[in-house]
Design an enzyme around this catalytic site. Structure first.
Site, short mmCIF file in Angstrom:
data_model
loop_
_atom_site.label_atom_id
_atom_site.label_comp_id
_atom_site.label_asym_id
_atom_site.label_seq_id
_atom_site.Cartn_x
_atom_site.Cartn_y
_atom_site.Cartn_z
N ASP A 1 22.04 46.58 -42.13
CA ASP A 1 21.39 45.68 -43.08
C ASP A 1 22.35 44.52 -43.35
OD1 ASP A 1 19.67 44.68 -45.32
OD2 ASP A 1 18.72 46.64 -45.06
N HIS B 1 17.34 41.01 -42.38
CA HIS B 1 18.31 42.03 -42.82
C HIS B 1 19.46 42.16 -41.81
CE1 HIS B 1 16.14 43.49 -46.33
NE2 HIS B 1 15.02 43.40 -45.63
N GLU C 1 10.60 41.69 -44.30
CA GLU C 1 11.28 40.74 -45.15
C GLU C 1 12.14 39.75 -44.35
OE1 GLU C 1 11.61 43.32 -49.28
OE2 GLU C 1 13.29 43.41 -47.88
N TRP D 1 16.48 54.10 -51.07
CA TRP D 1 17.33 52.92 -50.86
C TRP D 1 18.51 52.99 -51.83
CZ3 TRP D 1 15.98 50.45 -46.60
CH2 TRP D 1 14.65 50.54 -46.17
#
Length: 541
Positions: free
Chosen positions: A177, A248, A315, A456
């Site tokens: 990430d 990410h 995203e 998460w």
């Protein structure tokens, strides 16, 4: 017996007639059951202090393990028969079924069977009778984010044991990430030499002005991963790696600046991201970037033998692509309509690349935009809509909506909650989760291959906090994933609560620092980072 998950099929036991495990009780392992036998001797043998020596007959009875493909319910189905005179027979339709039967057998022995050594002199008894069981879903997953806060290898192995105890069979490992790259890639050593470490970490989310000034990082060597994968396989758990593209990805760009959109941003100055949220720094849509990630995935495939590889795909802001001459030239060359189609082109490229190597791509539901190859699958996280659309389009779906099974969401609206983010999702909320939407027809519903709970770790900075957020809700989720339950409104919540009273004792024996029904313990109310100012907990988002 307060079993959890509750058996999906018939049970009939007589509490007044029992079989007693004794020092002379033997363990007979038929062909295909050797792994379950090793696990029983290592786990149950350690807790009871009984050797469970190999053998087919004994005055103290026998625990027999056998594979019988005629057991109905698929390869993970099993039967347990307990006879006071002769002993215990665990029969599975396949080796996995025998292993899950062994897990149930440990529950039948009581909470002390979950310890690593005997704690007292006691008689180990199981009630006589018959039980048959099989899972509802083939994918019963748990996603662990080790990119935001790194979990050392021993912690991952511990969670594999916790998953096995709850009959969960897919560990989705979120390895990369913006905030860290956690997997050794030998061709690109800077991914871990630089990309695995950040200088500091935001405490809380988004609007927070608090910082932990300690560096944070870590990664798994390839031998670590081989060990994790092998340990999981012994427990009939598949590890699905996630390597995020094209968003990410700032940790990768920090290690190799040419991966980013260097014509619009100084990628050489980008650090491994120390904060959270959706990040504008995404991969450049160049051939060089495609070759880089093909090389990464080549090493990933060598480490993870499972069918699926997760590519993220969620995203991905498009602002840099809109400003990038390189990206705009690529859009024109490919005759694409816009930047959204450019992302789809990248995803489809790796869809084909993985399919050519006998693997299947899976990604978050944004990957539906622009179309997918028939073999690709979707993790539906933005509610149910993505999963419904995927199933209606003929794609396999894993249901993991944030609204129901994001376990980092707060567990009550009390100000004592140590991680007060997002909306309240209680143990009962998770227990009443239904993975298959009513909007799907029977044929479409069969596209829901399973369900998954996601954890998460932006604000979960220690194993203790991970335990607190995961449990007991992961236990409720495990029952949803395994058992044939009635409609959510008709589920026996009171009965589940009663069974949890016993299950809490199992979690205690396992050393899990779960959230108590009455609320967090005193240590769990304290801030989790040394030196945090007294302004209060991280902000609610």
């Amino acid at each position: 017996m307060d079993l959890l998950p509750t058996p999906s099929h018939s049970t009939a036991y007589a509490a007044d007639e029992t079989f007693t495990l004794a020092p002379g009780t033997t363990l007979e392992a038929g062909p295909g059951t050797e792994g379950a036998a090793r696990w029983l001797r290592a786990a149950v043998g350690a807790a009871t202090g009984l050797p469970l020596a190999p053998g087919d007959r004994s005055a103290d009875g026998v625990v027999r393990l056998a594979v019988d493909e005629t057991v109905p319910g698929g390869p993970e189905a099993y039967r347990i028969t307990v006879d006071p005179a002769s002993g215990v027979r665990i029969t599975g339709a396949g080796p996995a079924g025998v292993f899950w039967g062994a897990q149930t057998f440990r529950q039948m022995l009581g909470p002390d069977a979950f310890r690593r050594a005997p704690v007292r002199e006691r008689v180990w008894q199981v009630p006589s009778g018959h039980l048959s069981d099989a899972p509802r879903f083939g994918w019963r997953g748990f996603m662990l984010d080790v990119a935001r806060h790194f979990m050392p290898k021993d912690g991952v192995l511990r969670y594999l044991d916790l998953m096995a105890a709850h009959k969960l069979n897919v560990l989705h490992l979120h390895l990369t990430d913006d905030q860290g790259w956690r997997l050794e890639i030998r061709r690109y050593p800077e991914l871990t030499a630089k990309g695995a470490w950040r200088e500091r970490t935001k405490v809380g989310l988004r609007e927070s002005t608090l910082w932990d000034e300690r560096p944070h990082g870590g990664y798994y060597t390839q031998d670590d991963i081989r060990e994790i994968v092998a340990y999981a396989a012994e427990r009939h758990i598949t590890v699905v790696p996630e390597i995020d593209i094209p968003g990410h990805s700032q940790a990768a760009i920090a290690a190799y600046p040419d991966l980013g959109n260097s014509d619009v941003v100084d990628t050489a100055a980008l650090p491994v991201l120390p904060s959270w949220g959706v990040n504008p720094n995404v991969l450049a849509p160049t051939d060089e970037v495609l070759r880089f990630y093909e090389n990464v995935f080549t090493e990933v495939l060598d480490l993870f033998p499972g069918e699926f590889v997760h590519v993220g795909g969620d995203e991905c802001p498009k602002e840099q692509w809109r400003d990038s001459a390189t990206a705009q030239t690529r859009i024109k060359e490919l005759d694409l309509e816009d930047e959204d189609e450019l992302q789809s082109w990248i995803i489809r490229h790796f869809d084909r690349w993985l399919a050519d190597r006998g693997r299947r791509l899976i990604g978050w539901d944004e990957i539906l935009e622009g179309g997918l190859a028939p073999g690709a699958a979707v993790s539906s996280w933005r509610g149910f809509a993505g999963g419904i659309a995927a199933a209606k389009s003929g794609h396999d779906v894993v249901m993991c909506p944030e609204s129901h099974v994001y376990l980092d969401w707060r567990q009550s609206d009390s100000p004592d909650e140590p991680v007060p983010i997002a909306h309240v999702r209680t143990l009962e909320d998770v227990y009443r989760f239904e993975p298959v939407p009513a909007a799907l027809t029977g044929e479409e519903a069969r596209r829901v291959i399973g369900t998954q709970a996601n954890l998460w770790t932006e604000v979960l900075d220690s194993a203790r906090v991970v335990d607190y957020m995961a449990f007991p809700r992961l236990a409720a989720f495990a029952e949803v994933a395994w058992s044939e339950l009635p409609a959510p409104a008709e589920r026996d919540w009171a009965g589940f609560e009663a069974r949890m009273a016993t299950h809490y004792a199992r979690l205690d024996a396992l050393g899990v620092e779960y959230r108590r029904p009455q609320g967090p313990l005193p240590w769990q109310r304290r801030p989790g980072v040394t030196g945090r100012p007294k302004e209060g907990p991280p902000p609610i988002v």
